[in-house]
Motif scaffolding. Structure first.
Motif, PDB file in Angstrom:
ATOM      1  N   THR A  40     -13.281  40.443  26.815  1.00 22.93           N
ATOM      2  CA  THR A  40     -14.333  41.041  26.003  1.00 22.93           C
ATOM      3  C   THR A  40     -14.557  42.467  26.509  1.00 22.93           C
ATOM      4  O   THR A  40     -14.904  42.671  27.683  1.00 22.93           O
ATOM      5  CB  THR A  40     -15.640  40.225  26.091  1.00 22.93           C
ATOM      6  OG1 THR A  40     -15.368  38.919  25.582  1.00 22.93           O
ATOM      7  CG2 THR A  40     -16.734  40.867  25.260  1.00 22.93           C
ATOM      8  N   LYS A  43     -16.246  48.424  22.693  1.00 22.53           N
ATOM      9  CA  LYS A  43     -15.629  49.528  21.958  1.00 22.53           C
ATOM     10  C   LYS A  43     -16.733  50.561  21.730  1.00 22.53           C
ATOM     11  O   LYS A  43     -17.805  50.225  21.224  1.00 22.53           O
ATOM     12  CB  LYS A  43     -15.076  49.023  20.623  1.00 22.53           C
ATOM     13  CG  LYS A  43     -14.192  50.025  19.921  1.00 22.53           C
ATOM     14  CD  LYS A  43     -13.623  49.446  18.635  1.00 22.53           C
ATOM     15  CE  LYS A  43     -12.788  50.488  17.922  1.00 22.53           C
ATOM     16  NZ  LYS A  43     -12.598  50.179  16.523  1.00 22.53           N
ATOM     17  N   LYS A  51     -20.154  48.440  20.899  1.00 27.77           N
ATOM     18  CA  LYS A  51     -20.170  47.049  20.451  1.00 27.77           C
ATOM     19  C   LYS A  51     -19.088  46.234  21.144  1.00 27.77           C
ATOM     20  O   LYS A  51     -17.980  46.724  21.385  1.00 27.77           O
ATOM     21  CB  LYS A  51     -19.996  46.992  18.931  1.00 27.77           C
ATOM     22  CG  LYS A  51     -21.121  47.748  18.228  1.00 27.77           C
ATOM     23  CD  LYS A  51     -21.274  47.384  16.784  1.00 27.77           C
ATOM     24  CE  LYS A  51     -22.499  48.103  16.210  1.00 27.77           C
ATOM     25  NZ  LYS A  51     -22.581  48.003  14.768  1.00 27.77           N
ATOM     26  N   GLN A  52     -19.419  44.986  21.441  1.00 34.16           N
ATOM     27  CA  GLN A  52     -18.469  44.111  22.113  1.00 34.16           C
ATOM     28  C   GLN A  52     -17.422  43.588  21.129  1.00 34.16           C
ATOM     29  O   GLN A  52     -17.741  43.199  20.012  1.00 34.16           O
ATOM     30  CB  GLN A  52     -19.211  42.930  22.753  1.00 34.16           C
ATOM     31  CG  GLN A  52     -20.036  43.364  23.955  1.00 34.16           C
ATOM     32  CD  GLN A  52     -20.500  42.185  24.783  1.00 34.16           C
ATOM     33  OE1 GLN A  52     -20.839  41.141  24.241  1.00 34.16           O
ATOM     34  NE2 GLN A  52     -20.516  42.342  26.092  1.00 34.16           N
ATOM     35  N   ARG A  53     -16.192  43.611  21.576  1.00 33.97           N
ATOM     36  CA  ARG A  53     -15.075  43.098  20.782  1.00 33.97           C
ATOM     37  C   ARG A  53     -14.180  42.257  21.700  1.00 33.97           C
ATOM     38  O   ARG A  53     -14.005  42.586  22.875  1.00 33.97           O
ATOM     39  CB  ARG A  53     -14.238  44.253  20.190  1.00 33.97           C
ATOM     40  CG  ARG A  53     -14.995  45.143  19.205  1.00 33.97           C
ATOM     41  CD  ARG A  53     -15.164  44.448  17.875  1.00 33.97           C
ATOM     42  NE  ARG A  53     -15.835  45.266  16.881  1.00 33.97           N
ATOM     43  CZ  ARG A  53     -17.126  45.204  16.610  1.00 33.97           C
ATOM     44  NH1 ARG A  53     -17.912  44.382  17.311  1.00 33.97           N
ATOM     45  NH2 ARG A  53     -17.655  45.945  15.658  1.00 33.97           N
ATOM     46  N   HIS A  54     -13.609  41.215  21.138  1.00 33.59           N
ATOM     47  CA  HIS A  54     -12.680  40.400  21.928  1.00 33.59           C
ATOM     48  C   HIS A  54     -11.258  40.924  21.691  1.00 33.59           C
ATOM     49  O   HIS A  54     -10.780  40.942  20.556  1.00 33.59           O
ATOM     50  CB  HIS A  54     -12.776  38.927  21.537  1.00 33.59           C
ATOM     51  CG  HIS A  54     -11.989  38.046  22.456  1.00 33.59           C
ATOM     52  ND1 HIS A  54     -12.340  37.846  23.787  1.00 33.59           N
ATOM     53  CD2 HIS A  54     -10.842  37.344  22.265  1.00 33.59           C
ATOM     54  CE1 HIS A  54     -11.444  37.055  24.352  1.00 33.59           C
ATOM     55  NE2 HIS A  54     -10.526  36.740  23.454  1.00 33.59           N
ATOM     56  N   TYR A  66      -7.862  42.393  17.937  1.00 34.93           N
ATOM     57  CA  TYR A  66      -9.261  42.354  18.379  1.00 34.93           C
ATOM     58  C   TYR A  66     -10.179  42.019  17.216  1.00 34.93           C
ATOM     59  O   TYR A  66      -9.866  42.274  16.058  1.00 34.93           O
ATOM     60  CB  TYR A  66      -9.673  43.672  19.045  1.00 34.93           C
ATOM     61  CG  TYR A  66      -9.707  44.890  18.166  1.00 34.93           C
ATOM     62  CD1 TYR A  66     -10.900  45.322  17.578  1.00 34.93           C
ATOM     63  CD2 TYR A  66      -8.555  45.652  17.947  1.00 34.93           C
ATOM     64  CE1 TYR A  66     -10.940  46.458  16.789  1.00 34.93           C
ATOM     65  CE2 TYR A  66      -8.588  46.784  17.162  1.00 34.93           C
ATOM     66  CZ  TYR A  66      -9.787  47.189  16.589  1.00 34.93           C
ATOM     67  OH  TYR A  66      -9.831  48.309  15.802  1.00 34.93           O
ATOM     68  N   LYS A  67     -11.313  41.424  17.547  1.00 34.11           N
ATOM     69  CA  LYS A  67     -12.293  41.075  16.516  1.00 34.11           C
ATOM     70  C   LYS A  67     -13.691  41.018  17.125  1.00 34.11           C
ATOM     71  O   LYS A  67     -13.858  40.886  18.330  1.00 34.11           O
ATOM     72  CB  LYS A  67     -11.942  39.741  15.869  1.00 34.11           C
ATOM     73  CG  LYS A  67     -12.086  38.526  16.794  1.00 34.11           C
ATOM     74  CD  LYS A  67     -11.872  37.224  16.051  1.00 34.11           C
ATOM     75  CE  LYS A  67     -13.070  36.872  15.203  1.00 34.11           C
ATOM     76  NZ  LYS A  67     -12.977  35.529  14.618  1.00 34.11           N
ATOM     77  N   SER A  68     -14.663  41.097  16.256  1.00 34.34           N
ATOM     78  CA  SER A  68     -16.058  40.944  16.648  1.00 34.34           C
ATOM     79  C   SER A  68     -16.378  39.460  16.674  1.00 34.34           C
ATOM     80  O   SER A  68     -15.840  38.681  15.896  1.00 34.34           O
ATOM     81  CB  SER A  68     -16.954  41.646  15.623  1.00 34.34           C
ATOM     82  OG  SER A  68     -18.242  41.096  15.666  1.00 34.34           O
ATOM     83  N   ARG A  69     -17.272  39.080  17.573  1.00 37.23           N
ATOM     84  CA  ARG A  69     -17.687  37.667  17.621  1.00 37.23           C
ATOM     85  C   ARG A  69     -18.380  37.257  16.324  1.00 37.23           C
ATOM     86  O   ARG A  69     -18.434  36.094  15.984  1.00 37.23           O
ATOM     87  CB  ARG A  69     -18.672  37.456  18.769  1.00 37.23           C
ATOM     88  CG  ARG A  69     -18.051  37.620  20.134  1.00 37.23           C
ATOM     89  CD  ARG A  69     -19.134  37.498  21.183  1.00 37.23           C
ATOM     90  NE  ARG A  69     -18.580  37.627  22.527  1.00 37.23           N
ATOM     91  CZ  ARG A  69     -19.311  37.648  23.615  1.00 37.23           C
ATOM     92  NH1 ARG A  69     -20.629  37.555  23.535  1.00 37.23           N
ATOM     93  NH2 ARG A  69     -18.764  37.773  24.804  1.00 37.23           N
ATOM     94  N   HIS A  75     -10.393  40.523  11.499  1.00 37.45           N
ATOM     95  CA  HIS A  75      -9.902  41.072  12.774  1.00 37.45           C
ATOM     96  C   HIS A  75      -9.025  42.293  12.492  1.00 37.45           C
ATOM     97  O   HIS A  75      -8.665  42.562  11.347  1.00 37.45           O
ATOM     98  CB  HIS A  75      -9.107  40.004  13.541  1.00 37.45           C
ATOM     99  CG  HIS A  75      -7.815  39.635  12.866  1.00 37.45           C
ATOM    100  ND1 HIS A  75      -7.732  38.614  11.945  1.00 37.45           N
ATOM    101  CD2 HIS A  75      -6.568  40.157  12.966  1.00 37.45           C
ATOM    102  CE1 HIS A  75      -6.485  38.520  11.505  1.00 37.45           C
ATOM    103  NE2 HIS A  75      -5.756  39.448  12.106  1.00 37.45           N
TER     104      HIS A  75
END
Length: 764
Positions: A40, A43, A51-54, A66-69, A75
Motif C-alpha cells: 500500500t 500516490k 491517496k492510498q493505492r494498492h 494498482y487500484k484504490s481500496r 484498476h
C-alpha cells in the motif's frame, strides 16, 4: 519451407511447458518478491491530494497494477518498459512540497519516457520504499538489456497472457480469434481455424504455450525476408560465409568491409551453434540481423560522437528549447522543473528562463502577464546544476529573458555563482578577446549565460560605463515582440553589473542588419529573431544570413501568437545556418520529430556540425539555388516500402483494425521538399505488405531530413497517426533495412517496424 518453419519455431525458448518469459528469473529477487506480494503506497499529486493505492507487480514481471481500496473493480496498469528511471527521495516539486510531512527515505518518483507525467509515491516504511526503488530499477535494467530474441519471447508471452482470459495456461479457438483482433490483424475464420489446427499438435482443441508459439510463427511468416534469403542461399537452408559476403556487398553496399563484417554478424546473431561452426547463417540469424540496430536504416557509426567538435560554436546546430519551463500551453500551462529535466535529457543544450521580480525578494520564472504557474529562479538553477551534463558533456547555454529590477538581478547573479560554482563560465578561456567563438570541446562541462551586458568584453574593467542599456538591447531577446506584453517599452533600463559580468560569449544585442554586423559586430554578440523576421531575412538575403551565421550565433524563437505552444518548421532556419532554433519541446509533432531526427546523430550530444558551405564566411550558397554551389551533386533516393510489422492499434476498441499506409517526407532546401505515399492496406496492422517504390531527387543531401510516417487511412476524416521515424539523409544506410518506429512522443514502440530497401545513386 518445412525447414523454414522448424527453424523459426526454434527461435523461441520457453522452458518446459511452464511458459516462462525471459523476465522469469527476476521473480526470485527479494525486492521483486515484495513487489509481487504488493504494497500500500500513497500516490501524491499535490499537497492536498495524497491517496492510498494498492500496488503490485503482476506475474509477467513487467506490468505494475494498482487500484484504490474503494474503487470497486476499477484498476490501472502500466508497463516497466514505459519507465525511464526511479528517483529516490524528494526529487520532484510535489514531494518537495510535502517534505515536512514525509521524510525522504519514504519517498520516490517513477519517471516515464516521453511526455507522460511522473508518479510520486510514499511508502509506509523505509524498507518498503527501498524494495520498490531497487526492484523497479532492476526490472528497468532487465527490460533495457534484453536482446532481440528475448524481446520477441517476452512480446509473444505477453500476448499469450493477455489472451488467456481464464488463466488455465491454454487458449481455445475463441480466445485466439479475440487475440488476432487485439494484435491488429483481421483474418477470415476459415484461414484462422486452419492455422489453429496446424498448431494444435496435441489435438486438444486448445493451444499450450509452445503450440501458441508455433501458431504465432506461422502467423508472422516473413515471406519477404525468406525471398531475400533465397536469392543468396545456395541450398535454401543457410547462407555460407561467402554468400553472406555477397549479400552485404551487393545489397547492403558495404564494399571492402563486407568479408570481415559477415563473420562478425554470424558470431553476433546466429542462434545455432552448428551453423556458427560451419561459418554459416540460418534464416533465424539472418532475420535477427535485419531486425537489429546494425540492420536498421540508421548508420551505426553516426550514432556515436563522429564529428569534429573543435570548431567555433557558430559552426554547429544546437538543440534548443523555447519557454523551457512550460509543460503545456503559454497562457495557462504548468511551469515545472520537470520540463527542464525532460529537455536536458533529450539532449537540449540551450534552455530559456523568463525571470520576473518575486514578492519576497526571490526572482520567479513564468510566462509574463499570463496565468501560467510560477517557479523560483534558484530552483531552476539547482536543477540545471544536477541535470545539465547527464546526457551530454557539451556546453549548455542559459538564455535569460530578464524582466527583473536591479536588486533581484543581483540576487540572480548570486544564485548563478553560488549554485553553479565552477560550472558557470565567468571569464574568457585564455584571457584574450576572441576573434572567433570557442568550440564545444573547449567549453565542455560549462554553462554559458546569454543575456544583456554593459559594454563589451573589451571594456570589462571600465568603471565609467553606465549600468543603463539602450532600447536596442532591451529588445535583444525579443521581449518587445510579445503580444502579451502590457508594459510600454522603456527607453532605458537598468542592468545589474553583477549579472552583466557573468555574460561572456553570448551577449544579447538588437540586430541592426547584415551590413552593420559585417562591419562592426563582435563574434560574442548574438541576436534573437522571431520566426517571422527570420523567415523574411531568409527570403530576402539568404546568403547574407548564412555568412552572418558563420561568425555569430542566432537564436530563433516561435511567434508570440503561438499561445498553444505550437512550433514552426525549424528546417527553414537550419537551411541558412541558424544555430539556436528554439522549439517548444513540450509539444509533440512534425517539428519536434525533425529536431529529434537532426540531433539523433553524433551521440545525441545536442551539437551537429553544419555542412562546410554553411561554415565558409565567403560562401555563395543559397537555399533557393542549390545548384549554384561548388561541389553540387544531387542524388537519387529510391525507397521500396516492402512491409510492416506489428503496428500498434490506434483505436483500442476490440473490433478496430488499422488500414495502414506509409508516407515518406523529405525536408531540406525548398527544391527538396517532397512527399510520396503508398496505397493503404485494408484491415492489417500486423504484417501488411506494400511492395511499392517511392522516388526522390535530393539536391542538397547535407541538409535533408527524411521522415517515415505510418498512418491509419480514413476516407471520411483525417488519417490517424500510427508511428514515425526521422533521420538525416546523410545517416541513411542503403540496402534492406528495418525502420524501428517511434510514437508521437518520440519513444520506441517495439516491435513495430517497417521493412524497406533503400537505394542511393548519383542523379545525372
Amino acid at each position: 519451407m518445412a525447414g523454414y518453419w522448424r527453424s523459426q519455431v526454434s527461435m523461441f525458448h520457453f522452458p518446459g511447458s511452464t511458459g516462462k518469459s525471459s523476465m522469469d528469473k527476476m521473480k526470485y529477487d527479494p525486492d521483486v518478491k515484495i513487489m509481487m506480494a504488493g504494497s500500500t503506497l500513497r500516490k501524491v499529486k499535490s499537497r492536498s491530494w495524497k491517496k492510498q493505492r494498492h500496488f503490485r507487480l503482476l506475474e509477467d514481471g513487467l506490468t505494475i497494477w494498482y487500484k484504490s481500496r474503494w474503487a470497486g473493480r476499477g484498476h490501472s496498469t502500466f508497463s516497466v518498459t514505459e519507465l525511464e528511471a526511479v528517483r529516490e527521495g524528494h526529487q520532484s516539486e510535489v514531494l518537495l512540497s510535502i517534505a515536512e510531512e514525509f521524510p525522504a527515505n519514504l519517498c520516490f518518483t517513477l519517471v516515464f519516457h516521453g511526455r507522460q507525467g511522473n508518479v510520486d509515491l510514499v511508502a509506509e516504511s523505509p524498507e518498503e520504499a527501498q524494495a520498490w526503488i531497487q526492484g523497479v530499477r532492476k526490472l528497468i535494467h532487465k527490460a533495457q538489456t534484453m536482446d532481440e530474441k528475448e524481446r520477441l519471447d517476452q512480446w509473444v508471452w505477453d500476448w499469450f497472457q493477455k489472451a488467456d482470459k481464464n488463466k488455465d495456461g491454454k487458449m481455445n479457438f475463441k480466445e485466439v480469434r479475440k487475440l488476432l483482433k487485439m494484435m491488429n490483424v483481421d483474418m477470415n475464420e476459415e484461414h484462422a481455424l486452419h492455422l489453429f489446427t496446424m498448431a494444435d499438435k496435441s489435438d486438444t482443441g486448445s493451444l499450450e504455450i509452445e503450440e501458441f508459439v508455433h501458431f504465432y510463427k506461422i502467423l508472422t511468416q516473413r515471406d519477404e525476408v525468406w525471398k531475400v534469403f533465397q536469392d543468396y542461399s545456395g541450398d535454401g537452408e543457410k547462407l555460407m560465409l561467402e554468400e553472406l559476403e555477397n549479400f552485404l556487398r551487393i545489397e547492403q553496399q558495404e564494399g571492402e568491409q563486407s568479408a570481415q563484417h559477415a563473420k562478425e554478424l554470424i558470431d553476433r546473431y546466429e542462434p545455432s551453434e552448428t551453423a556458427k561452426k560451419q561459418s554459416a547463417m540460418s534464416l533465424d540469424g539472418f532475420q535477427m540481423y535485419l531486425c537489429s540496430q546494425e540492420g536498421s536504416i540508421f548508420k551505426p557509426e553516426h550514432r556515436h560522437l563522429y564529428q569534429d567538435m573543435s570548431q567555433p560554436l557558430s559552426h554547429y546546430f544546437i538543440s534548443s528549447s523555447h519557454n523551457t519551463y512550460l509543460l503545456e500551453d503559454q497562457l495557462r500551462g504548468h511551469s515545472s522543473l520537470e520540463a527542464y529535466i525532460q529537455a536536458l535529457k533529450r539532449g537540449c543544450r540551450c534552455v530559456e528562463v523568463d525571470s520576473w521580480d518575486g514578492n519576497d525578494g526571490e526572482p520567479i520564472v513564468y510566462h509574463g502577464h499570463t496565468l501560467t504557474s510560477k517557479i523560483l529562479f534558484r530552483d531552476i538553477i539547482s536543477t540545471l546544476k544536477e541535470y545539465a551534463f547527464k546526457t551530454s558533456d557539451f556546453p549548455v547555454i542559459l538564455s535569460l529573458e530578464n524582466h527583473c529590477g536591479v536588486e533581484q538581478q543581483t540576487v540572480m547573479a548570486q544564485h548563478l555563482r553560488q549554485i553553479l560554482g565552477d560550472t558557470l563560465l565567468t571569464t574568457l578561456l585564455d584571457g584574450q578577446i576572441p576573434q572567433q567563438l570557442p568550440s564545444p570541446q573547449e567549453l565542455k562541462g560549462k554553462i554559458l549565460l546569454k543575456a544583456k551586458k554593459i559594454g563589451g568584453l573589451e571594456d570589462c574593467n571600465d568603471e565609467t560605463l553606465t549600468d543603463e542599456v539602450s532600447d536596442d538591447e532591451e529588445m535583444a531577446n525579443g521581449e518587445a515582440e510579445s503580444p502579451t506584453a502590457e508594459d510600454p517599452p522603456k527607453s532605458k533600463s537598468k542592468l545589474s553589473r553583477e549579472l552583466s559580468d557573468l555574460v561572456v560569449y553570448c551577449k544579447s544585442l538588437h540586430f541592426h542588419g547584415f551590413e552593420h554586423a559585417r562591419l562592426h559586430a563582435k563574434c560574442y554578440e548574438m541576436s534573437s529573431f522571431s520566426e517571422s523576421k527570420a523567415k523574411r531575412l531568409t527570403k530576402e538575403a539568404g546568403t547574407d544570413f548564412i555568412r552572418y551565421n558563420t561568425r555569430q550565433l542566432s537564436r530563433i524563437y516561435p511567434s508570440g501568437l503561438r499561445t498553444d505552444s505550437s512550433n514552426y518548421n525549424p528546417q527553414d532556419m537550419w537551411n541558412v545556418g541558424c544555430q539556436i532554433v528554439a522549439l517548444n519541446f513540450q509539444t509533440a509533432g512534425l517539428e519536434m520529430d525533425l529536431n529529434d531526427g537532426l540531433f539523433r546523430q553524433n551521440n545525441c550530444c545536442g551539437y551537429v556540425l553544419k555542412p562546410d558551405f554553411l561554415r565558409d564566411g565567403d560562401t555563395q550558397f543559397s537555399p533557393d539555388k542549390p545548384e549554384g554551389r561548388q561541389g553540387y551533386r544531387p542524388l537519387r533516393l529510391s525507397i521500396q516500402v516492402i512491409s510492416g510489422q506489428q503496428l500498434p492499434k490506434v483505436n483500442q476498441k476490440e473490433g478496430s483494425i488499422v488500414d495502414p499506409l506509409v508516407r515518406v517526407e523529405i525536408y531540406g532546401v525548398p527544391q527538396d521538399q517532397a512527399k510520396e505515399e503508398t496505397s493503404h492496406i485494408n484491415n492489417n496492422g500486423f504484417n501488411p505488405v506494400w511492395n511499392e517504390t517511392l522516388n526522390f531527387i535530393i539536391h542538397t543531401p547535407e541538409l535533408a531530413l527524411v521522415r517515415f510516417v505510418v498512418e491509419d487511412y480514413d476516407k471520411a476524416s483525417r488519417n490517424d497517426f500510427i508511428g514515425q521515424f526521422t533521420l538525416p539523409f546523410m545517416c541513411i544506410q542503403a540496402g534492406y533495412r528495418h525502420i524501428h518506429l517511434l510514437s508521437k512522443d518520440g519513444t520506441a514502440i517495439p516491435p513495430s517496424s517497417l521493412f524497406v530497401n533503400v537505394s542511393i545513386s548519383e542523379f545525372t
